[in-house]
Design an enzyme around this catalytic site. Structure first.
Site, PDB file in Angstrom:
ATOM      1  N   PRO B 116       0.790  -1.238   0.000  1.00 19.84           N
ATOM      2  CA  PRO B 116       0.000   0.000   0.000  1.00 19.84           C
ATOM      3  C   PRO B 116       0.821   1.285   0.000  1.00 19.84           C
ATOM      4  O   PRO B 116       0.256   2.363  -0.120  1.00 19.84           O
ATOM      5  CB  PRO B 116      -0.847  -0.119   1.275  1.00 19.84           C
ATOM      6  CG  PRO B 116      -0.075  -1.035   2.170  1.00 19.84           C
ATOM      7  CD  PRO B 116       0.605  -2.009   1.248  1.00 19.84           C
ATOM      8  N   GLU B 140      -2.579 -18.185 -22.398  1.00 23.37           N
ATOM      9  CA  GLU B 140      -1.547 -18.589 -23.370  1.00 23.37           C
ATOM     10  C   GLU B 140      -0.144 -18.079 -23.003  1.00 23.37           C
ATOM     11  O   GLU B 140       0.833 -18.564 -23.564  1.00 23.37           O
ATOM     12  CB  GLU B 140      -1.939 -18.151 -24.784  1.00 23.37           C
ATOM     13  CG  GLU B 140      -2.180 -16.662 -24.934  1.00 23.37           C
ATOM     14  CD  GLU B 140      -2.601 -16.303 -26.363  1.00 23.37           C
ATOM     15  OE1 GLU B 140      -2.732 -15.109 -26.639  1.00 23.37           O
ATOM     16  OE2 GLU B 140      -2.766 -17.222 -27.192  1.00 23.37           O
TER      17      GLU B 140
END
Lengths: 182, 182
Positions: B116, B140
């Site tokens: 964060p 893929e």
């Protein structure tokens, strides 16, 4: 599988942003099998996090506003590595800067990548005991509130979702698990 | 402390990179007290991670090359949220894509921000049981090897530093701690 069988070959790198903290690169890579794709990579200097345990067996925490998520976050003391800085030296520096504490004993806990799908940020976690209080002196853009929690409070906080960042969860799950074994 | 007392006021935003996955912004902000500084923010669509437990009580893992860190990483199944996608739907999709498993029971474990200090990436963690095997069909550009580990192997892996990424540590520390309570 060896990395050489499954690794991705770098065909080209373009630096698309160089900031104070981050460098962002766009890589063209060749996948195993020959297909090409792009990888977006955020270079980060790395950071440390500290599980600092008081003589009473409480853990030291800091409340801090985290701009990217627009909210306060209760975290273990932490900070970014300076260029070339040893992680343990950084942990000692950050603990004192953020909380004022110096520790007599330091132990390496673990290291991990915060988000290895897009960033090389590595986080080193240390366990500090034998604490001596002193004056904190945070960076001029840091506004911190220091507190501490008992093991019971930490376990309740873990179960209730009080802690919201990866390093604090990794550090406190380790600490709570270690203490429950005692 | 309320956020309004410690928050940082946004004065301006420049988008410095828009990629397939990431958007990088440079923000000019005003700190409490009036001083100005910049914040580098990496916007990420968010992600899910799945602790998938077989009927034998083992956890399903995937080995995967992580380009930004240039190495293989043994992780819990995980993946990025599609725009507007519900995190649980994403978890179901990613578990099946990466491992072929479908799960009969799903439970939300926790959510956290991976880093964060510079990114808004949020990670939702789910626990999946009642697994039915099937055929995997990874993206893929993903090359994955699926395996599984016993609780004892996971605890040894946690202690020895086998796992190197935040989501996997948070997920498996939770799973190992939960199982040790049984």
């Amino acid at each position: 599988m060896a990395s050489s069988e499954v690794g991705e070959k770098t065909l080209g790198v373009t630096t698309v942003f160089s900031g104070r903290v981050l460098t962002v690169e766009l890589h063209e890579v060749e996948l195993p099998g020959g297909r090409r794709t792009s990888r977006e990579v955020v270079r980060h200097p790395g950071a440390v996090a500290v599980v600092a345990e008081t003589d009473e067996g409480h853990v030291v925490l800091v409340d801090q506003f985290r701009y990217p998520i627009g909210r306060m976050s209760k975290e273990v003391p932490a900070g970014k590595l300076e260029p070339g800085e040893d992680p343990l030296a950084c942990a000692k520096r950050e603990l004192e800067e953020e909380t004022g504490y110096r520790a007599g004993h330091w132990k390496f806990v673990t290291r991990f990548f915060t988000s290895p799908g897009f960033s090389d940020e590595v986080m080193y976690v240390y366990y500090a005991t034998g604490l001596t209080p002193g004056a904190s002196h945070p960076d001029e853009d840091e506004f911190l509130e220091v507190s501490s929690m008992s093991p019971k409070e930490v376990r309740h906080g873990l179960a209730s979702g009080l802690f919201c960042d990866a390093k604090t969860l990794v550090a406190l799950q380790w600490w709570a698990g270690r203490r429950s074994e005692k």
